[in-house]
Enzyme design. Structure first.
Site, PDB file in Angstrom:
ATOM      1  N   HIS A  56       0.843  -1.014  -0.003  1.00  0.00           N
ATOM      2  CA  HIS A  56      -0.103   0.050  -0.107  1.00  0.00           C
ATOM      3  C   HIS A  56       0.746   1.043   0.056  1.00  0.00           C
ATOM      4  CE1 HIS A  56      -2.752   2.946   1.875  1.00  0.00           C
ATOM      5  NE2 HIS A  56      -3.841   2.100   1.361  1.00  0.00           N
TER       6      HIS A  56
ATOM      7  N   ASP B 283       3.237  -4.744   7.842  1.00  0.00           N
ATOM      8  CA  ASP B 283       2.006  -4.043   7.957  1.00  0.00           C
ATOM      9  C   ASP B 283       0.773  -4.944   7.629  1.00  0.00           C
ATOM     10  OD1 ASP B 283      -0.332  -2.900   6.656  1.00  0.00           O
ATOM     11  OD2 ASP B 283       0.443  -1.837   5.077  1.00  0.00           O
TER      12      ASP B 283
ATOM     13  N   GLN C 221      -4.771  -5.475   6.809  1.00  0.00           N
ATOM     14  CA  GLN C 221      -5.453  -6.330   6.033  1.00  0.00           C
ATOM     15  C   GLN C 221      -5.536  -7.691   6.668  1.00  0.00           C
ATOM     16  OE1 GLN C 221      -8.244  -5.207   4.273  1.00  0.00           O
ATOM     17  NE2 GLN C 221      -7.155  -3.270   3.651  1.00  0.00           N
TER      18      GLN C 221
ATOM     19  N   LYS D  31     -10.483  -1.003  10.406  1.00  0.00           N
ATOM     20  CA  LYS D  31     -10.739  -2.267   9.513  1.00  0.00           C
ATOM     21  C   LYS D  31     -10.922  -3.448  10.489  1.00  0.00           C
ATOM     22  CE  LYS D  31      -7.338  -0.504   6.219  1.00  0.00           C
ATOM     23  NZ  LYS D  31      -8.125   0.191   5.119  1.00  0.00           N
TER      24      LYS D  31
ATOM     25  N   CYS E  88      -4.931   2.471  -3.611  1.00  0.00           N
ATOM     26  CA  CYS E  88      -3.651   3.142  -3.039  1.00  0.00           C
ATOM     27  C   CYS E  88      -2.445   1.962  -3.056  1.00  0.00           C
ATOM     28  CB  CYS E  88      -3.959   3.566  -1.471  1.00  0.00           C
ATOM     29  SG  CYS E  88      -4.836   4.614  -1.298  1.00  0.00           S
TER      30      CYS E  88
END
Ligand code: C6P
Length: 429
Positions: free
Chosen positions: A145, A222, A225, A248, A386
């Site tokens: 991202h 990261d 998600q 999220k 993104c």
């Protein structure tokens, strides 16, 4: 003994066990917890398939927000009065919940931030600017991202360091052998995404971390998600940093967490400076507060942090293993439906995938797909998500992306497939 349709009381999980003892999701009960799922959009029942952008919130989180402003609101760590003590207690309790959720070793390894973007910026600034020098290399991947590209690009530019990128294959899987070849004494940091937001690929982060650590290179994961779809154990992964966003994960916007190993956080400089992050200030010199407060300057999103704790309680009650199993079933079903539609091309066909269905339709721009689906009450995201380098890699300007969550159903995926049928009708494609 469980019989058909009995609700499992163990762990208070929203699961049922049918006659042949197969565990199934009590989806109606879960959907009942999310008021927005019962609204109408453009005269149609809402089908919300934009969960990678943000998830909807259960009543538990909405109520916690109201309760906070109704009867607990005060600034934290500052007052000796009752309300300040209550707010501080609730805020710190949430830190403990995050710590347990990702299995960190200690509460002080959890830093509250605005979200994944701020967490990565904190590390790029606090670690990268302090420890990188000319000629050093930072490795990221081809499916990051922008939040995990731009901060590293900027710090590399400033420090005259080099940004290197792990390539991926046509299925959207990282080519790990290339990563192994890239690792060298020049490598000083690795920052990779656990689950790609535009492809759904689940990356072998544990393997990446093991290889990087063999060269004494720290790794940031990261997890934006990942956290609402997969069980995360930062000590098992052995990552040095782990970043995620609350919104999220069924929590409010404007809150997230950065996990960092204490010994590495201790060596870093603060990211922002101001109240609460100091030990003492004179006009001549400032000394910094202990972890985690050294990285929490100013008044944070207190209600949001408390809401994040409540959201974590919620998904732990549902059960991470059960969520993973249910969403995988949805993904397999949705993949089958979309693959069967003439002209649909799935972007992201990795063997290990989380609930993302990114696709293009010959001759129809993704924005048109999104607009027509919206007329059917179906919310998806269209664009580059993104991740412009991912679009470039696949030679497309954008995708239409349906992203799944624990409250979605096969019926909703059927609605998506019918909606795509309408798009094709409109465009004669
Ligand atoms: N992806 C999406 O629709 P923030 O905005 O800080 O909460 O999260 C940034 C971010 C970082 N990494 C990954 C893998 C992400 O998916 C995101 C956010 C959203 O895909 C908004 S672009």
């Amino acid at each position: 003994m469980f019989t058909a349709g009995n609700t499992m009381k163990k762990n208070n999980s929203a699961m049922t066990v049918d006659a042949d003892k197969r565990v199934t999701f009590d989806i109606e009960r879960i959907r009942g917890d999310f008021p927005i799922l019962h609204t109408m959009v453009r005269g149609k029942p809402l089908v919300y398939l934009d969960n990678a952008a943000t998830t909807q919130k259960p009543l538990h989180v909405i109520d916690a927000d109201q309760r906070y402003y109704h009867s607990q609101n005060a600034n934290i760590h500052r007052g000796v009065h009752y309300l300040s003590e209550v707010a501080t207690f609730e805020y710190e309790k949430a830190r403990g919940k995050v710590k347990n959720f990702i299995n960190a070793a200690d509460n002080h390894e959890i830093i509250f931030v605005r979200g994944t973007t701020e967490a990565i910026n904190l590390v790029a600034h606090g670690y990268g600017r302090k420890f990188l020098s000319e000629g050093d290399e930072v490795i990221i991947s081809a499916m990051e991202h922008h939040s995990n590209i731009v901060p590293w690009q900027m710090v590399c530019e400033e420090k005259k360091a080099v940004l290197r990128v792990i390539p991926m294959n046509d299925d959207g899987e990282l080519i790990i052998e290339e990563f192994e070849k890239m690792l060298s004494p020049k490598t000083k940091f690795v920052s990779v995404v656990m689950v790609s937001n535009s492809l759904g690929t689940i990356n072998p982060v544990k393997e990446i971390i093991r290889s990087a650590h063999a060269q004494n290179v720290p790794v940031l994961v990261d997890g934006a998600q990942a956290v609402s779809h997969l069980k995360v154990d930062v000590r098992d992964l052995d990552c040095d940093f782990f970043a995620f966003s609350g919104h999220k994960l069924f929590a409010p916007t404007g809150v997230g967490a950065l996990y960092g190993k204490a010994e590495i956080l201790d060596r870093m400089d603060p990211y922002q400076c101001g109240g609460d992050m100091i030990e003492s200030v004179t006009f001549e010199k400032t000394t910094f507060n202990a972890l985690p407060y050294k990285f929490e300057a100013g008044t944070g999103n207190i209600a949001g942090v408390i809401g994040l704790g409540v959201a974590i309680d919620y998904i732990r009650r549902v059960g991470m293993d059960e969520i993973e199993t249910y969403e995988h079933e949805l993904l397999v079903y949705g993949t089958g439906l979309l693959s069967a539609i003439d002209g649909v091309r799935l972007i992201g066909t990795a063997k290990e995938k989380a609930g993302v269905l990114s696709f293009v339709l010959e001759t129809v721009h993704p924005h048109d797909i999104g607009t027509i689906l919206d007329m059917e009450g179906i919310a998806i995201r269209t664009g580059h998500h993104c991740t412009q380098p991912v679009m470039k890699r696949f030679g497309i300007p954008a995708t239409a992306r349906a992203s799944l969550s624990l409250y979605n159903t096969k019926d909703e995926l059927d609605a998506l497939a019918r909606g795509i049928g309408k798009v094709k009708e409109v465009f004669h494609s």
